[in-house]
Every structure is written in C-alpha cells, then in structure tokens.
Design an enzyme around this catalytic site. Sequence first.
Site, PDB file in Angstrom:
ATOM      1  N   GLU A  91       0.815  -1.214   0.000  1.00 18.29           N
ATOM      2  CA  GLU A  91       0.000   0.000   0.000  1.00 18.29           C
ATOM      3  C   GLU A  91       0.849   1.266   0.000  1.00 18.29           C
ATOM      4  O   GLU A  91       0.534   2.250  -0.669  1.00 18.29           O
ATOM      5  CB  GLU A  91      -0.927   0.016   1.227  1.00 18.29           C
TER       6      GLU A  91
ATOM      7  N   LYS B 112       3.879   1.708  -1.097  1.00 19.89           N
ATOM      8  CA  LYS B 112       4.495   1.891  -2.418  1.00 19.89           C
ATOM      9  C   LYS B 112       3.538   2.623  -3.358  1.00 19.89           C
ATOM     10  O   LYS B 112       3.893   3.618  -3.986  1.00 19.89           O
ATOM     11  CB  LYS B 112       4.831   0.515  -3.005  1.00 19.89           C
TER      12      LYS B 112
ATOM     13  N   ASP C  55      27.605 -14.181 -15.761  1.00 24.96           N
ATOM     14  CA  ASP C  55      27.551 -12.957 -14.953  1.00 24.96           C
ATOM     15  C   ASP C  55      27.654 -13.258 -13.473  1.00 24.96           C
ATOM     16  O   ASP C  55      26.942 -14.115 -12.956  1.00 24.96           O
ATOM     17  CB  ASP C  55      26.211 -12.240 -15.189  1.00 24.96           C
TER      18      ASP C  55
ATOM     19  N   GLU D 249      28.543  -8.845  -3.248  1.00 29.00           N
ATOM     20  CA  GLU D 249      27.490  -8.651  -2.252  1.00 29.00           C
ATOM     21  C   GLU D 249      27.464  -9.737  -1.192  1.00 29.00           C
ATOM     22  O   GLU D 249      26.916  -9.540  -0.120  1.00 29.00           O
ATOM     23  CB  GLU D 249      26.128  -8.646  -2.936  1.00 29.00           C
TER      24      GLU D 249
ATOM     25  N   HIS E 236      31.091 -10.938 -15.809  1.00 28.16           N
ATOM     26  CA  HIS E 236      30.817  -9.509 -15.681  1.00 28.16           C
ATOM     27  C   HIS E 236      30.490  -9.204 -14.228  1.00 28.16           C
ATOM     28  O   HIS E 236      29.770  -9.951 -13.578  1.00 28.16           O
ATOM     29  CB  HIS E 236      29.639  -9.113 -16.579  1.00 28.16           C
TER      30      HIS E 236
ATOM     31  N   GLU F  93      32.635  -2.230 -14.296  1.00 28.54           N
ATOM     32  CA  GLU F  93      32.084  -0.885 -14.395  1.00 28.54           C
ATOM     33  C   GLU F  93      33.164   0.125 -14.023  1.00 28.54           C
ATOM     34  O   GLU F  93      33.627   0.132 -12.895  1.00 28.54           O
ATOM     35  CB  GLU F  93      30.910  -0.809 -13.411  1.00 28.54           C
TER      36      GLU F  93
ATOM     37  N   HIS G 272      24.025   4.205 -16.584  1.00 29.99           N
ATOM     38  CA  HIS G 272      22.964   4.565 -15.632  1.00 29.99           C
ATOM     39  C   HIS G 272      22.302   5.886 -15.980  1.00 29.99           C
ATOM     40  O   HIS G 272      21.318   6.268 -15.366  1.00 29.99           O
ATOM     41  CB  HIS G 272      23.526   4.612 -14.210  1.00 29.99           C
TER      42      HIS G 272
HETATM   43  N1  GLN Z   1      23.871  -9.737 -18.690  1.00 24.89           N
HETATM   44  C1  GLN Z   1      23.137  -8.898 -17.813  1.00 24.89           C
HETATM   45  C2  GLN Z   1      22.585  -7.709 -18.598  1.00 24.89           C
HETATM   46  O1  GLN Z   1      23.214  -7.295 -19.521  1.00 24.89           O
HETATM   47  C3  GLN Z   1      24.006  -8.373 -16.709  1.00 24.89           C
HETATM   48  C4  GLN Z   1      23.227  -7.531 -15.753  1.00 24.89           C
HETATM   49  C5  GLN Z   1      23.994  -7.067 -14.559  1.00 24.89           C
HETATM   50  O2  GLN Z   1      25.194  -7.055 -14.550  1.00 24.89           O
HETATM   51  N2  GLN Z   1      23.306  -6.647 -13.531  1.00 24.89           N
HETATM   52  O3  GLN Z   1      21.537  -7.174 -18.255  1.00 24.89           O
HETATM   53 ZN    ZN Z   2      26.429  -5.080 -14.529  1.00 25.16          ZN
END
Ligand code: GLN
Ligand code: ZN
Length: 754
Positions: A16, A18, A600, A606, A642, A666, A695
């Site tokens: 709610e 949200k 990936d 994390e 990645h 990144e 982003h």
């Molecule tokens: N292969 C995924 C994408 O391109 C990798 C996403 C990610 O790193 N969070 O969306």
């Molecule tokens: Zn990524």
Amino acid sequence: MSSFVIGFPRIGEKRELKFALESYWSGKSDFSEVEKVAKELKQRHWGYQRDAGVDVISVNDFSLYDNMLDTAIMLGAIPARFRDLKDENLYFSMARGNKDAVAMEMTKWFNTNYHYIVPELTTNDSYKLNATKIINEYKEAKEFGLEKIKINIIGPVTFLALSKRVDRGDTFELLGKILPIYEELLSELSKLDDKVIVQIDEPYFVKDLEPKELSLIKPTYDKLATLADNVKVIVATYFEHAREAVKVLVNTPIIGIGLDFVHGRDNLEILDIVAKSGKKLFAGVVDGRNIWINNIEKSVELLNDIAKTVDKENVCVGSSCSLLHSPFTLEYEEKLSSEIKSWLSFAKEKLQEIVIIEKLFRGKDLNDAQKALLEANKEANETRKTAEIIHDKAVQARINGDIKLERDDKFEDRIKEQHARFNYPTLPTTTIGSFPQTPEVRKARRDFKKGEISQEEYENAMKAYIDDCIAFQEEADIDILVHGEPERNDMVEYFGEQLKGYAFTQNGWVQSYGSRCVKPPIIYGDVSRPKPMTVDWMTYAQSKTNRVMKGMLTGPVTILNWSFVRDDIERSEVSKQIALAIADEVNDLQNAGIKMIQVDEAAFKEGYPLRTSKIPTYEAWAVRDFKICVAPAVADTQIHTHMCYSEFNEIIKTIEAMDADVISIETARSGNELLKIFAKSGYKQEVGPGVYDIHSPRVPSVEEIVEQIEKLLEVLPKEQLWINPDCGLKTRKWEEVKPSLKNMVEAVKIVRAK
Ligand code: GLN
Ligand code: ZN
C-alpha cells in the site's frame, strides 16, 4: 519485558505504501493521501503485533522512505543543496533528487539487499534536533492503545559509520556535534511518559571495529543512558556477533543488549559477561531475514542453554533483526503447494513463532491456536528433513561424487587457441548482454505467462526482437554480438524458473529501497537442471549472424545472493549444486557451437561476510563454484564474466583466481583510477572496463570515449583490453543505446588507427 521484534516491515502486505507514494510522486494524489495510508499501516502493523501477543512493540520503525534518511532529518543533517526546501518536499528531494539537485547516494545496508540513503556531513554544519516524527509516532501509538512501547532509533556510531563527509574526512570526528543532538532527543523523549524505553540500533557493532571505533562506545553510552532517570536504553545489534562491543557495553548504564543468535552464533561465547552485568539480554532467535519456519523446539533449547548462564528473568525473546527483510505474510500465497507453504514463515507468521517460543521458554500455557501451530511446526520441521521434493538423491550423488573442479588448460594456453579461433581485432567491442526492454517485449512476456498468447506467438515475438538486435549490432559494426535477453525478466528469476528446487511467491515482496520492492525466488530443495535453459535461444541467434554470438548465463554466486536460500544445509552446498546445473548449460552451449560464453557474477561482491575472519571461507567456495560452472569449457571456448562495480582493490587476487578469460567491469565514472589495481597486481586475463556510464540517459560523444579508451591504455596494454559499456542496457531506451554504441565503435576505430 518478555517478547519483542527488532522492527516490522512497513511497505504493507499489499504494498500500500508503495502505491500511495508513487501516486503522490507522479502528481496523481496529494501528500495527505500518503499520510493517511501511512497512518493506517502503522496501526495495522501495531495491531498484528499486539494481537499475536508480542509484549513490547516498536514505534519509529516505520518510515516513508528510509530510516537512515529519517535519522539525518532528525539530526538536521541536511545537505546545502536542499536547504530551501521544507517538510515532504525536503524529505523526498533528499531521497530522489529534484530538477535542481541530485539525490543523495544510496547503498546497501550491511549484507542485506536493503538500501539506505547515505547521509552527507560537513565539519562546518551545525546540527539541530527535529524530533517531530518520533514524538508523533509515539503519541499515535499511545492513542492506538499500545501499552509497552519501545522507540527505535539508529545509534550515533552506526549513523556516523555509514555517513560520508563531503570533504572525505573521518565522519567519527563529528561525534562531538552529533552526540549532543541525541542527548537532546532523549531529554525530549523523557517527557513523553513515566518510563520510556529506547532501542538504539547499532548494527555497526558487529563489524571488526578499530580500536578507535571501540573507544567511542563507552563515552557515548555513558552519556545516552544517564540523561534522564526514566529513559531506559537498549542497544540492539544484529547480522553477526558483537563480542568486542558487548565487552564495552556491559560497562555502561544501558539496561539491555540485543544480540543475534541466528547469524551471530559466536555471541554465545560472551554470555557470561552479559550475565555478570545483570543487563537484560534481547535474544534474537527467530531469523528476521529469511523465510523458513523456525524450529521452535530447538529455539527453546537454545534459550534454555542461554538461561544456564544468563538469569532467565533477564532473557527476552525476539527476532534476530528487523522483519523488514522478510516478506509480509503467507496469507496471499495461493499457488505455492501446501507442503512448501508449511515450511515457510513470513513476518506476520514469525510473530506467532516468537510468542510461542517465549511462552514455552517460560513455562506459560499455550492457547489452543498456539498449540495447533506448535504441532504444525513440529510436523513441518519433520517433513522438511525427508521430503522428496527437497532431497534429491541424484543431486546428492553428483555433489558427493567426482566433480570437475576446473578447466583442463591453463589461461596462457587457452587464450592462444581462442585468438586463433575467433581472430578478434585489437580492442574488440562487445556489450554486456541485455538490450532495451521495450514495452512490447514486456507485454509479450506477460501475455505468454498469463496464457493470452501461444508459445509460438511468444517465440516469434522474441525472435523478431533478437533479429532486430542482431541487425543493429551488425550495422553498428560491433565485433562480438549478444542476443539481447528479451526472454528474461530478471537475470536470476529466469534461471530459477527453469531449475528444480526453486519456488516463486505471488506476494513475497521485500523492500529494496524507497517504494521499490523485490520478490526473491526461494531455493527450497536440491537444485538441478531438468533441461537446457538457453541453448535454443542462443543457437537461434547464432544462426542469424556470421559474427560471434556470446552466450549469456548467470553465475552460481549471484543466483544464490539474490534468492532466499534454504537453511537446512550450508550455503556453500547450495551454491555448488547451482554451479553444477550451470556447468551442464555451459557444456550444452559449447556443444551447440556457442563458443564464447559470459557467466555474470553481478552479485559476487554482495555475498561478502561482515567479519574479515569469515572472508577466506566465502571466497574459497565462491571461487570454487565459479570454476566448477565453467569447468566443462574446452580451451578454445572463451569464458567471460561480468561484475557490476569497479572497486576491486581488496579482492583482485580472488577475481583472478576465478580464471575467466575475460572480465567486464564498471569503470566509466572513475576514469582509469580503479583499473590501476589490475595493472598493479599483475592481473593476466583480458579486461573490458566500461567506457561509458549506462545509468544515465546521456549519449557519450565519440571524443569522450576516445579519451576514455586512451586513459585505459595508459594502464593496461592494448592486447589485454576489450571495449564495452559499463553494464547491461535493459533499462535504457533504443534512442540512447543506438547512438551511444555507434559512438563507441567509432571511437575504437579512431584509437585503432592511431
Ligand atoms: N547480462 C546482464 C545484462 O546485460 C548483466 C546484468 C547485470 O550485470 N546486472 O543485463
Ligand atoms: Zn552489470
């Protein structure tokens, strides 16, 4: 005081809050509507806790956006760019930015998937108390009829530890400015009632504290706990043990200490110290951040053990941490099998568990409903031990049998064969996997799920999208192509849905930040892969181009870190099972002619434990499982990975040990700074540092990318570098993606020509 919860979720069982927030933000309703919903939710949640029989109930665990943000407001820690604003405009601008000011930064709350707003502090600012929210909530709770109330606030040490100083200085230097505001707050609170209980959360105390940090604890709590005779302070810690801090806290005048006995078992070792201090022990025995039923009998046993050292009268029974990290209630789950459901317990159900455990511990009588729940709990814990859908003999045999732990060939040999096979140019260009998820793609996926379009119609829609992605990439002259991931709603859910041992909820939402919630899938049993998961899509895509098509998988550690994981076996076991399932997929892909495969590990970092001493164990199995999952790859199959960050200083050796042939990371926002560790540590594999930030909707110019590539070349030799964006492009629009990637390829050509 007998039973408690550290805090309760606030987003609402039907999210709610949200919807009220998003409607207000989009201008469709007034703020008064948000306030109305907030008030209803607070009362409803207090009611749930009271009706379940929880003894002491929290106020100020509610928040319209985030508790750290609330604390910043309470302290008057308002960054200069927001100072002209007031009330809700101020609050939401700090959280989300506005047209003149960028939002405050947001980051992960310890090792959970919750994100808090990072307060910005400066040495020049003066701070000023604003206790309105807390006082109002207390009054609301009184009016509602709550009798035993505790007021939750985030403690000064944790607040400072998680804040940042604009001049990058040490935030703890500001304790002298912040602490007086907390003192003033407690003085204000002392006026609210004859006796006021304050739960001060200091989760930072479970980290490895520096001597300097430890030395702040005593003076801080000597002060806060003696401000007013009628204000009683409890310091709550959670997510790990807090042994070092406890040794100090026992010598302060606080009345109680909260310890997590689910994720911080080592706390058992300091019980004698707590016992000697005569302080109350708030024992967290029901897991606040997972979804499994408690083993009530075992929890009672644990409490009895604790009571051998700590006076039983001083032991209070509750959740390990705030229930904020659990979904709301099982009541709306209509699709889960009743068997799986019987093993689950969300926030509302956990309240019952806490109350039953407390009663049994103290030898009080259960009512009939509680007796029935206890029976059901015993039975469910029994069936969980043997249920066939959990325990898969074939998976166990495989896990305990001979496992191929790594690839046959060394990187130095593999990379030669790969270059011979793929013959890619210097500074090869590629992308991270996903292309824009258009409304049409989302709709087709949704319609197919609901059964509104046929399998064939769905596949045609996806294939048409893949065709478009390929056509664009060829036109842009990208070297290594991807299929665009249109069939994936989410990089973990997509695989979870196809793996055995996984379940999905309809309403298991958990707040991620602000109004955003996630619905993590649940790993309830042994994991295996009934059939190939991506091979058809990949071979289709490869059949449409003469260029190399890169396969796309999610790695075991990321799948684990973004799921609710079973707690009846070790996490590392579950991870290994997933690794073997992904290994099968790697093998099938290469046999089907997909010879470049990206696995990936976006959430690898994390999963790091909060305590340094536990890191080597985590790294050992996380690396092991990545290597298992790519072990089938022969020498001329190229494995990429990645990761969505660039801060690798502390973990570079671990990343290297994963032994991927190519890693993309990144880096765009940090220039070449963060890449330097790769050169410094002698990292040998190939690296694709992002050359532009995905982003933001902004299209980077050719010149800018040329400059970025040249910066990268100052750090690593051209033979080692790949050129790609920072991350996947699924959240961007085609209008941004097309010119950006064309500029990227243009830039590479200019650099190559030089
Ligand atoms: N292969 C995924 C994408 O391109 C990798 C996403 C990610 O790193 N969070 O969306
Ligand atoms: Zn990524």
